[in-house]
Motif scaffolding. Structure first.
Motif, PDB file in Angstrom:
ATOM      1  N   MET A 172       3.622  25.869 -10.486  1.00 48.85           N
ATOM      2  CA  MET A 172       3.620  24.711 -10.481  1.00 48.85           C
ATOM      3  C   MET A 172       4.222  24.321  -9.246  1.00 48.85           C
ATOM      4  SD  MET A 172       4.569  22.020 -13.507  1.00 48.85           S
ATOM      5  CE  MET A 172       5.855  21.139 -13.963  1.00 48.85           C
ATOM      6  N   ASN A 173       3.499  22.963  -8.435  1.00 49.02           N
ATOM      7  CA  ASN A 173       4.053  22.343  -6.919  1.00 49.02           C
ATOM      8  C   ASN A 173       4.972  21.160  -8.284  1.00 49.02           C
ATOM      9  OD1 ASN A 173       4.948  21.824  -4.758  1.00 49.02           O
ATOM     10  ND2 ASN A 173       2.873  21.443  -4.208  1.00 49.02           N
ATOM     11  N   VAL A 174       6.196  20.641  -7.763  1.00 46.73           N
ATOM     12  CA  VAL A 174       7.144  19.496  -8.115  1.00 46.73           C
ATOM     13  C   VAL A 174       6.907  18.899  -6.742  1.00 46.73           C
ATOM     14  CG1 VAL A 174       9.088  18.941  -9.421  1.00 46.73           C
ATOM     15  CG2 VAL A 174       7.928  21.210 -10.438  1.00 46.73           C
ATOM     16  N   HIS A 175       7.128  17.692  -6.699  1.00 49.14           N
ATOM     17  CA  HIS A 175       7.103  16.993  -5.310  1.00 49.14           C
ATOM     18  C   HIS A 175       8.608  16.084  -5.647  1.00 49.14           C
ATOM     19  CE1 HIS A 175       3.016  17.732  -4.632  1.00 49.14           C
ATOM     20  NE2 HIS A 175       3.519  18.044  -4.010  1.00 49.14           N
ATOM     21  N   ALA A 176       9.524  15.733  -4.565  1.00 44.28           N
ATOM     22  CA  ALA A 176      10.685  14.753  -5.144  1.00 44.28           C
ATOM     23  C   ALA A 176       9.765  13.327  -5.268  1.00 44.28           C
ATOM     24  CB  ALA A 176      11.035  14.650  -4.218  1.00 44.28           C
ATOM     25  N   MET A 177      10.663  12.725  -5.848  1.00 41.34           N
ATOM     26  CA  MET A 177      10.074  10.910  -6.015  1.00 41.34           C
ATOM     27  C   MET A 177       9.894  10.232  -4.892  1.00 41.34           C
ATOM     28  SD  MET A 177       9.036  10.015  -8.909  1.00 41.34           S
ATOM     29  CE  MET A 177       9.221   8.726  -9.418  1.00 41.34           C
ATOM     30  N   PRO A 178       8.778   9.537  -4.211  1.00 44.17           N
ATOM     31  CA  PRO A 178       8.232   9.101  -3.202  1.00 44.17           C
ATOM     32  C   PRO A 178       9.265   8.315  -2.739  1.00 44.17           C
ATOM     33  CG  PRO A 178       6.827   8.394  -4.240  1.00 44.17           C
ATOM     34  CD  PRO A 178       7.749   9.093  -4.559  1.00 44.17           C
ATOM     35  N   THR A 179      10.010   7.418  -1.722  1.00 46.56           N
ATOM     36  CA  THR A 179      10.697   6.799  -1.651  1.00 46.56           C
ATOM     37  C   THR A 179      10.097   5.021  -1.127  1.00 46.56           C
ATOM     38  OG1 THR A 179      11.037   7.299   1.653  1.00 46.56           O
ATOM     39  CG2 THR A 179      12.635   8.178  -0.320  1.00 46.56           C
ATOM     40  N   THR A 180      10.063   4.040  -1.091  1.00 41.77           N
ATOM     41  CA  THR A 180       9.973   3.211  -0.743  1.00 41.77           C
ATOM     42  C   THR A 180      10.098   3.177   0.401  1.00 41.77           C
ATOM     43  OG1 THR A 180      10.536   1.608  -2.508  1.00 41.77           O
ATOM     44  CG2 THR A 180      10.027   0.721  -0.506  1.00 41.77           C
ATOM     45  N   ASP A 181      10.068   3.940   1.405  1.00 39.21           N
ATOM     46  CA  ASP A 181      10.153   4.116   3.349  1.00 39.21           C
ATOM     47  C   ASP A 181       9.131   4.160   3.588  1.00 39.21           C
ATOM     48  OD1 ASP A 181      12.253   1.705   3.394  1.00 39.21           O
ATOM     49  OD2 ASP A 181      13.613   3.082   4.269  1.00 39.21           O
ATOM     50  N   GLU A 182       9.027   5.697   2.629  1.00 35.82           N
ATOM     51  CA  GLU A 182       7.609   6.189   2.389  1.00 35.82           C
ATOM     52  C   GLU A 182       6.240   5.983   1.750  1.00 35.82           C
ATOM     53  OE1 GLU A 182       9.101  10.905   1.893  1.00 35.82           O
ATOM     54  OE2 GLU A 182       9.239   9.768   0.155  1.00 35.82           O
ATOM     55  N   ILE A 183       6.042   5.218   1.284  1.00 40.70           N
ATOM     56  CA  ILE A 183       4.970   4.487   0.832  1.00 40.70           C
ATOM     57  C   ILE A 183       4.786   3.469   1.220  1.00 40.70           C
ATOM     58  CG2 ILE A 183       3.819   3.192  -0.725  1.00 40.70           C
ATOM     59  CD1 ILE A 183       4.178   6.309  -2.012  1.00 40.70           C
ATOM     60  N   VAL A 184       5.822   2.219   2.302  1.00 38.40           N
ATOM     61  CA  VAL A 184       5.549   0.761   3.341  1.00 38.40           C
ATOM     62  C   VAL A 184       4.976   1.713   4.181  1.00 38.40           C
ATOM     63  CG1 VAL A 184       6.534  -0.581   4.598  1.00 38.40           C
ATOM     64  CG2 VAL A 184       7.296  -0.180   2.678  1.00 38.40           C
ATOM     65  N   ALA A 185       6.023   2.953   4.846  1.00 42.18           N
ATOM     66  CA  ALA A 185       4.859   3.362   6.204  1.00 42.18           C
ATOM     67  C   ALA A 185       3.161   4.601   5.629  1.00 42.18           C
ATOM     68  CB  ALA A 185       6.237   4.759   6.616  1.00 42.18           C
ATOM     69  N   LEU A 186       3.324   4.553   4.937  1.00 42.02           N
ATOM     70  CA  LEU A 186       1.909   5.499   4.219  1.00 42.02           C
ATOM     71  C   LEU A 186       0.951   4.341   4.314  1.00 42.02           C
ATOM     72  CD1 LEU A 186       0.238   7.865   2.811  1.00 42.02           C
ATOM     73  CD2 LEU A 186       1.359   7.144   0.937  1.00 42.02           C
ATOM     74  N   GLU A 187       0.780   3.261   3.773  1.00 40.85           N
ATOM     75  CA  GLU A 187       0.311   1.604   3.904  1.00 40.85           C
ATOM     76  C   GLU A 187       0.246   1.172   4.910  1.00 40.85           C
ATOM     77  OE1 GLU A 187      -1.961  -0.700   1.652  1.00 40.85           O
ATOM     78  OE2 GLU A 187      -0.614   0.929   0.762  1.00 40.85           O
ATOM     79  N   LYS A 188       1.650   1.205   5.953  1.00 38.39           N
ATOM     80  CA  LYS A 188       1.288   1.010   7.303  1.00 38.39           C
ATOM     81  C   LYS A 188      -0.413   1.560   8.521  1.00 38.39           C
ATOM     82  CE  LYS A 188       5.328  -2.066   7.488  1.00 38.39           C
ATOM     83  NZ  LYS A 188       6.789  -2.558   8.752  1.00 38.39           N
ATOM     84  N   SER A 189       0.463   3.226   7.312  1.00 43.10           N
ATOM     85  CA  SER A 189      -0.575   4.063   8.650  1.00 43.10           C
ATOM     86  C   SER A 189      -1.829   3.833   8.907  1.00 43.10           C
ATOM     87  CB  SER A 189      -0.505   5.918   8.368  1.00 43.10           C
ATOM     88  OG  SER A 189      -0.400   5.965   6.609  1.00 43.10           O
ATOM     89  N   TYR A 190      -2.449   3.068   7.399  1.00 41.14           N
ATOM     90  CA  TYR A 190      -3.753   3.005   6.590  1.00 41.14           C
ATOM     91  C   TYR A 190      -4.399   1.951   7.516  1.00 41.14           C
ATOM     92  CZ  TYR A 190      -7.757   3.397   3.596  1.00 41.14           C
ATOM     93  OH  TYR A 190      -9.174   3.508   2.814  1.00 41.14           O
ATOM     94  N   TRP A 191      -3.337   0.265   7.696  1.00 44.68           N
ATOM     95  CA  TRP A 191      -3.494  -0.445   8.630  1.00 44.68           C
ATOM     96  C   TRP A 191      -3.732  -0.113   9.672  1.00 44.68           C
ATOM     97  CZ3 TRP A 191      -4.408  -5.821   6.879  1.00 44.68           C
ATOM     98  CH2 TRP A 191      -3.796  -6.275   5.235  1.00 44.68           C
ATOM     99  N   ASN A 192      -3.224   0.187  10.561  1.00 48.74           N
ATOM    100  CA  ASN A 192      -2.527   0.714  11.790  1.00 48.74           C
ATOM    101  C   ASN A 192      -4.059   1.569  12.194  1.00 48.74           C
ATOM    102  OD1 ASN A 192      -0.276  -0.156  12.369  1.00 48.74           O
ATOM    103  ND2 ASN A 192       0.937   1.689  11.774  1.00 48.74           N
ATOM    104  N   ALA A 193      -4.282   2.568  11.361  1.00 43.93           N
ATOM    105  CA  ALA A 193      -5.624   3.290  11.481  1.00 43.93           C
ATOM    106  C   ALA A 193      -6.607   2.146  11.870  1.00 43.93           C
ATOM    107  CB  ALA A 193      -6.200   4.313  10.546  1.00 43.93           C
ATOM    108  N   ILE A 194      -6.802   1.274  10.664  1.00 44.26           N
ATOM    109  CA  ILE A 194      -8.117   0.150  10.952  1.00 44.26           C
ATOM    110  C   ILE A 194      -8.042  -0.700  12.153  1.00 44.26           C
ATOM    111  CG2 ILE A 194      -8.430  -2.240   9.513  1.00 44.26           C
ATOM    112  CD1 ILE A 194      -7.557  -0.827   7.065  1.00 44.26           C
ATOM    113  N   LYS A 195      -6.487  -1.378  12.496  1.00 43.73           N
ATOM    114  CA  LYS A 195      -6.173  -1.876  13.689  1.00 43.73           C
ATOM    115  C   LYS A 195      -7.199  -1.115  15.043  1.00 43.73           C
ATOM    116  CE  LYS A 195      -2.383  -3.505  16.861  1.00 43.73           C
ATOM    117  NZ  LYS A 195      -1.103  -3.767  16.542  1.00 43.73           N
ATOM    118  N   ALA A 196      -7.276   0.471  14.875  1.00 44.10           N
ATOM    119  CA  ALA A 196      -7.424   1.184  15.776  1.00 44.10           C
ATOM    120  C   ALA A 196      -8.808   1.942  15.558  1.00 44.10           C
ATOM    121  CB  ALA A 196      -6.863   2.814  15.620  1.00 44.10           C
TER     122      ALA A 196
END
Length: 129
Positions: A1-25
Motif C-alpha cells: 500500500m502506497n501511503v502519501h502525506a497530506m498535500p499542503t495548501t502551497d502544493e495544491i495552489v502550485a498545482l492549479e497554477k501549473s494548469y493555468w500556466n499550461a493554458i497560457k502557454a
C-alpha cells in the motif's frame, strides 16, 4: 500500500497554477497530462465531459489566448491525502476573436492523486459581475 502525506495548501495552489500556466502557454500536452481521463467541466457553455485528447486539442487550437491571471481568496480543502479541492476568484486578461477582455470569475477544481500523479477530475467556473 502506497501511503502519501497530506498535500499542503502551497502544493495544491502550485498545482492549479501549473494548469493555468499550461493554458497560457497553449501547452496541450501538459494540460492533457494534468487532466483526469474524463474530467467534468462546468461554465458558461454548460456541462461537459472532456477527455485528455480533447483537452489537448482545446488548449492548442482554441481561438483565444490567456494573457495573464491572478488568484484571490484561495481556499484549499484536503479531505484525504489523495484528494484536494481548491476554490478561488481569478482575474483574467484574455484575447477572444482578436479582442482583449477582462474577466473575473469564481473557480474550483477537484484534484485526485493516482498512479499517474495529480490529475484534475472536475473544474467549474462562474463568471462574476
Amino acid at each position: 500500500m502506497n501511503v502519501h502525506a497530506m498535500p499542503t495548501t502551497d502544493e495544491i495552489v502550485a498545482l492549479e497554477k501549473s494548469y493555468w500556466n499550461a493554458i497560457k502557454a497553449k501547452d496541450g500536452k501538459k494540460t492533457a497530462a494534468l487532466s483526469g481521463k474524463s474530467a467534468l467541466v462546468t461554465g458558461t457553455q454548460g456541462v461537459m465531459r472532456i477527455g485528455k485528447d480533447k483537452m489537448r486539442e482545446m488548449t492548442e487550437e482554441g481561438k483565444w489566448t490567456l494573457e495573464s491571471y491572478a488568484f484571490d481568496d484561495v481556499e484549499v480543502s484536503t479531505p484525504s491525502p489523495d484528494v484536494a479541492l481548491i476554490a478561488y476568484t481569478v482575474n483574467q486578461n484574455v484575447t477572444m476573436d482578436g479582442k482583449p477582455k477582462k474577466m473575473r470569475a469564481a473557480d474550483s477544481s477537484v484534484w485526485i492523486r493516482g498512479s499517474n500523479g495529480w490529475e484534475c477530475h472536475a473544474h467549474s467556473e462562474t463568471v462574476l459581475n
